[in-house]
Design a protein around this motif. Sequence first.
Motif, mmCIF file in Angstrom:
data_model
loop_
_atom_site.group_PDB
_atom_site.id
_atom_site.type_symbol
_atom_site.label_atom_id
_atom_site.label_comp_id
_atom_site.label_asym_id
_atom_site.label_seq_id
_atom_site.Cartn_x
_atom_site.Cartn_y
_atom_site.Cartn_z
ATOM 1 N N ASP A 1 -85.977 67.093 -42.714
ATOM 2 C CA ASP A 1 -87.057 67.986 -43.994
ATOM 3 C C ASP A 1 -85.846 69.170 -44.617
ATOM 4 N N ALA A 2 -84.847 69.178 -44.074
ATOM 5 C CA ALA A 2 -83.847 70.260 -44.034
ATOM 6 C C ALA A 2 -82.004 68.670 -45.575
ATOM 7 N N LEU A 3 -82.354 67.797 -44.572
ATOM 8 C CA LEU A 3 -81.673 66.846 -45.413
ATOM 9 C C LEU A 3 -82.615 66.630 -46.968
ATOM 10 N N CYS A 4 -83.910 66.102 -46.734
ATOM 11 C CA CYS A 4 -84.166 65.799 -47.828
ATOM 12 C C CYS A 4 -84.237 66.764 -49.237
ATOM 13 N N ARG A 5 -84.303 68.521 -48.849
ATOM 14 C CA ARG A 5 -84.322 69.722 -49.429
ATOM 15 C C ARG A 5 -82.940 68.892 -50.030
ATOM 16 N N GLU A 6 -81.923 69.363 -48.983
ATOM 17 C CA GLU A 6 -80.741 69.505 -49.837
ATOM 18 C C GLU A 6 -79.684 68.621 -50.254
ATOM 19 N N LEU A 7 -80.478 66.813 -50.416
ATOM 20 C CA LEU A 7 -80.186 65.995 -51.171
ATOM 21 C C LEU A 7 -81.253 65.595 -52.216
ATOM 22 N N ASP A 8 -81.798 66.438 -52.327
ATOM 23 C CA ASP A 8 -82.877 66.565 -53.575
ATOM 24 C C ASP A 8 -84.057 64.593 -53.238
ATOM 25 N N CYS A 9 -83.675 64.376 -52.350
ATOM 26 C CA CYS A 9 -84.964 63.228 -52.059
ATOM 27 C C CYS A 9 -85.952 63.713 -51.266
ATOM 28 N N THR A 10 -86.886 61.828 -51.228
ATOM 29 C CA THR A 10 -87.612 62.182 -49.610
ATOM 30 C C THR A 10 -87.085 61.087 -48.592
ATOM 31 N N VAL A 11 -88.325 61.184 -47.620
ATOM 32 C CA VAL A 11 -88.134 60.260 -46.604
ATOM 33 C C VAL A 11 -87.868 59.262 -46.907
ATOM 34 N N ASN A 12 -88.299 58.419 -47.877
ATOM 35 C CA ASN A 12 -88.297 57.105 -48.203
ATOM 36 C C ASN A 12 -87.910 57.147 -48.398
ATOM 37 N N ASP A 13 -86.402 58.032 -49.668
ATOM 38 C CA ASP A 13 -84.553 57.316 -49.531
ATOM 39 C C ASP A 13 -84.387 57.367 -48.625
ATOM 40 N N LEU A 14 -84.136 58.306 -47.068
ATOM 41 C CA LEU A 14 -83.461 58.113 -46.473
ATOM 42 C C LEU A 14 -83.679 57.390 -45.122
ATOM 43 N N LEU A 15 -85.070 56.878 -45.686
ATOM 44 C CA LEU A 15 -85.767 55.666 -43.878
ATOM 45 C C LEU A 15 -86.103 54.596 -44.637
ATOM 46 N N ARG A 16 -86.418 53.808 -44.338
ATOM 47 C CA ARG A 16 -86.796 52.337 -44.840
ATOM 48 C C ARG A 16 -86.658 51.704 -43.619
ATOM 49 N N TYR A 17 -87.492 50.812 -44.124
ATOM 50 C CA TYR A 17 -88.333 50.009 -42.193
ATOM 51 C C TYR A 17 -87.776 48.253 -43.287
ATOM 52 N N VAL A 18 -86.566 47.840 -42.136
ATOM 53 C CA VAL A 18 -86.323 46.496 -42.341
ATOM 54 C C VAL A 18 -87.176 45.418 -41.516
ATOM 55 N N ALA B 1 -75.828 58.576 -45.625
ATOM 56 C CA ALA B 1 -74.258 58.146 -45.966
ATOM 57 C C ALA B 1 -74.567 57.338 -47.657
ATOM 58 N N VAL B 2 -75.479 56.860 -48.210
ATOM 59 C CA VAL B 2 -75.407 56.660 -49.319
ATOM 60 C C VAL B 2 -76.181 57.738 -49.963
ATOM 61 N N MET B 3 -76.927 57.842 -49.623
ATOM 62 C CA MET B 3 -77.686 59.381 -50.382
ATOM 63 C C MET B 3 -76.587 60.538 -50.783
ATOM 64 N N MET B 4 -75.699 60.951 -49.511
ATOM 65 C CA MET B 4 -74.233 62.185 -49.853
ATOM 66 C C MET B 4 -73.733 61.684 -49.935
ATOM 67 N N ALA B 5 -73.431 59.779 -50.755
ATOM 68 C CA ALA B 5 -72.263 59.797 -51.699
ATOM 69 C C ALA B 5 -72.517 59.433 -52.693
ATOM 70 N N GLU B 6 -74.055 58.606 -53.109
ATOM 71 C CA GLU B 6 -74.469 59.500 -54.477
ATOM 72 C C GLU B 6 -74.414 60.631 -55.202
ATOM 73 N N ARG B 7 -74.778 61.701 -54.270
ATOM 74 C CA ARG B 7 -74.736 62.532 -54.695
ATOM 75 C C ARG B 7 -73.458 63.453 -55.300
ATOM 76 N N LYS B 8 -72.338 62.726 -54.410
ATOM 77 C CA LYS B 8 -70.907 63.068 -53.925
ATOM 78 C C LYS B 8 -71.150 65.248 -53.106
ATOM 79 N N VAL B 9 -72.276 64.487 -51.736
ATOM 80 C CA VAL B 9 -72.266 65.722 -51.298
ATOM 81 C C VAL B 9 -71.318 65.465 -49.552
#
Length: 75
Positions: A50-67, A9-17
């Motif tokens: 993989d498709a989300l990373c491609r379309e949002l132009d980001c890496t897995v580390n941008d989409l997932l984070r270990y807390v 959701a954060v990546m989508m908002a940042e990229r206005k997708v």
Amino acid sequence: MGHVEQRIAVMMAERKVRLDHLSERVGIAKSNLSRIKCDRTLGMHFTTLDALCRELDCTVNDLLRYVPGDDEPTA
């Protein structure tokens, strides 16, 4: 105990997708992408990730984070 936090959701908002546009580009149903975005799933396929990373132009580390949990040391 720690957990994996998804940040789609954060990546989508940042990229206005919009959800419907991303759903179409990734090739999964809007309802399924909405569940992923709202963190209402137990997992996702690597092909979806993989498709989300491609379309949002980001890496897995941008989409997932270990807390780490409260009982785990932070590095």
